[in-house]
Write a protein that holds these residues in place. Structure first.
Motif, PDB file in Angstrom:
ATOM      1  N   VAL A 242     -31.525  15.626  15.852  1.00  0.00           N
ATOM      2  CA  VAL A 242     -31.490  15.250  14.431  1.00  0.00           C
ATOM      3  C   VAL A 242     -30.986  16.410  13.587  1.00  0.00           C
ATOM      4  O   VAL A 242     -30.136  16.237  12.704  1.00  0.00           O
ATOM      5  N   ILE A 243     -31.486  17.618  13.858  1.00  0.00           N
ATOM      6  CA  ILE A 243     -31.045  18.796  13.106  1.00  0.00           C
ATOM      7  C   ILE A 243     -29.563  19.056  13.343  1.00  0.00           C
ATOM      8  O   ILE A 243     -28.804  19.343  12.408  1.00  0.00           O
ATOM      9  N   LEU A 244     -29.120  18.922  14.580  1.00  0.00           N
ATOM     10  CA  LEU A 244     -27.710  19.127  14.903  1.00  0.00           C
ATOM     11  C   LEU A 244     -26.820  18.084  14.214  1.00  0.00           C
ATOM     12  O   LEU A 244     -25.769  18.426  13.665  1.00  0.00           O
ATOM     13  N   CYS A 245     -27.246  16.842  14.205  1.00  0.00           N
ATOM     14  CA  CYS A 245     -26.468  15.788  13.540  1.00  0.00           C
ATOM     15  C   CYS A 245     -26.405  16.005  12.033  1.00  0.00           C
ATOM     16  O   CYS A 245     -25.363  15.786  11.418  1.00  0.00           O
ATOM     17  N   LEU A 246     -27.512  16.427  11.442  1.00  0.00           N
ATOM     18  CA  LEU A 246     -27.494  16.723   9.998  1.00  0.00           C
ATOM     19  C   LEU A 246     -26.568  17.889   9.691  1.00  0.00           C
ATOM     20  O   LEU A 246     -25.818  17.855   8.713  1.00  0.00           O
ATOM     21  N   TYR A 247     -26.602  18.917  10.526  1.00  0.00           N
ATOM     22  CA  TYR A 247     -25.713  20.058  10.346  1.00  0.00           C
ATOM     23  C   TYR A 247     -24.242  19.624  10.417  1.00  0.00           C
ATOM     24  O   TYR A 247     -23.428  19.992   9.561  1.00  0.00           O
ATOM     25  N   LEU A 248     -23.910  18.824  11.416  1.00  0.00           N
ATOM     26  CA  LEU A 248     -22.526  18.356  11.552  1.00  0.00           C
ATOM     27  C   LEU A 248     -22.124  17.437  10.403  1.00  0.00           C
ATOM     28  O   LEU A 248     -20.988  17.494   9.933  1.00  0.00           O
ATOM     29  N   ALA A 249     -23.052  16.608   9.928  1.00  0.00           N
ATOM     30  CA  ALA A 249     -22.752  15.732   8.796  1.00  0.00           C
ATOM     31  C   ALA A 249     -22.443  16.548   7.547  1.00  0.00           C
ATOM     32  O   ALA A 249     -21.511  16.229   6.803  1.00  0.00           O
ATOM     33  N   PHE A 250     -23.212  17.619   7.306  1.00  0.00           N
ATOM     34  CA  PHE A 250     -22.933  18.475   6.153  1.00  0.00           C
ATOM     35  C   PHE A 250     -21.608  19.208   6.310  1.00  0.00           C
ATOM     36  O   PHE A 250     -20.875  19.390   5.337  1.00  0.00           O
ATOM     37  N   LYS A 251     -21.285  19.616   7.526  1.00  0.00           N
ATOM     38  CA  LYS A 251     -19.999  20.272   7.760  1.00  0.00           C
ATOM     39  C   LYS A 251     -18.837  19.313   7.492  1.00  0.00           C
ATOM     40  O   LYS A 251     -17.847  19.682   6.862  1.00  0.00           O
ATOM     41  N   VAL A 252     -18.940  18.084   7.966  1.00  0.00           N
ATOM     42  CA  VAL A 252     -17.877  17.095   7.750  1.00  0.00           C
ATOM     43  C   VAL A 252     -17.766  16.758   6.271  1.00  0.00           C
ATOM     44  O   VAL A 252     -16.659  16.676   5.722  1.00  0.00           O
ATOM     45  N   ALA A 253     -18.893  16.586   5.595  1.00  0.00           N
ATOM     46  CA  ALA A 253     -18.869  16.289   4.157  1.00  0.00           C
ATOM     47  C   ALA A 253     -18.261  17.455   3.382  1.00  0.00           C
ATOM     48  O   ALA A 253     -17.477  17.241   2.448  1.00  0.00           O
ATOM     49  N   GLY A 254     -18.591  18.677   3.761  1.00  0.00           N
ATOM     50  CA  GLY A 254     -18.008  19.839   3.107  1.00  0.00           C
ATOM     51  C   GLY A 254     -16.511  19.925   3.314  1.00  0.00           C
ATOM     52  O   GLY A 254     -15.762  20.260   2.390  1.00  0.00           O
ATOM     53  N   PHE A 255     -16.057  19.594   4.504  1.00  0.00           N
ATOM     54  CA  PHE A 255     -14.619  19.598   4.783  1.00  0.00           C
ATOM     55  C   PHE A 255     -13.897  18.591   3.909  1.00  0.00           C
ATOM     56  O   PHE A 255     -12.868  18.899   3.305  1.00  0.00           O
ATOM     57  N   PHE A 256     -14.426  17.373   3.812  1.00  0.00           N
ATOM     58  CA  PHE A 256     -13.764  16.356   2.998  1.00  0.00           C
ATOM     59  C   PHE A 256     -13.835  16.694   1.513  1.00  0.00           C
ATOM     60  O   PHE A 256     -12.911  16.406   0.757  1.00  0.00           O
TER      61      PHE A 256
END
Length: 50
Positions: A9-23
């Motif tokens: 869950v922590i890893l998925c949240l981290y990746l979601a924030f990274k993808v959102a930041g990229f966009f």
């Protein structure tokens, strides 16, 4: 929930924030480029879209 689930869950949240930041950065760059074009188009003799 096991510790593996918590880590996932922590890893998925981290990746979601990274993808959102990229966009978000991509959107900001698109706005900057559009703004520069909109301001510079009349001086260069190019048509404005709006």
């Amino acid at each position: 929930m096991s510790w593996i689930g918590i880590v996932l869950v922590i890893l998925c949240l981290y990746l979601a924030f990274k993808v959102a930041g990229f966009f978000f950065k991509l959107l900001l760059w698109a706005l900057v480029i559009f703004g520069i074009y909109w301001l510079a188009a009349p001086y260069l003799g190019l048509p404005r879209f709006f």
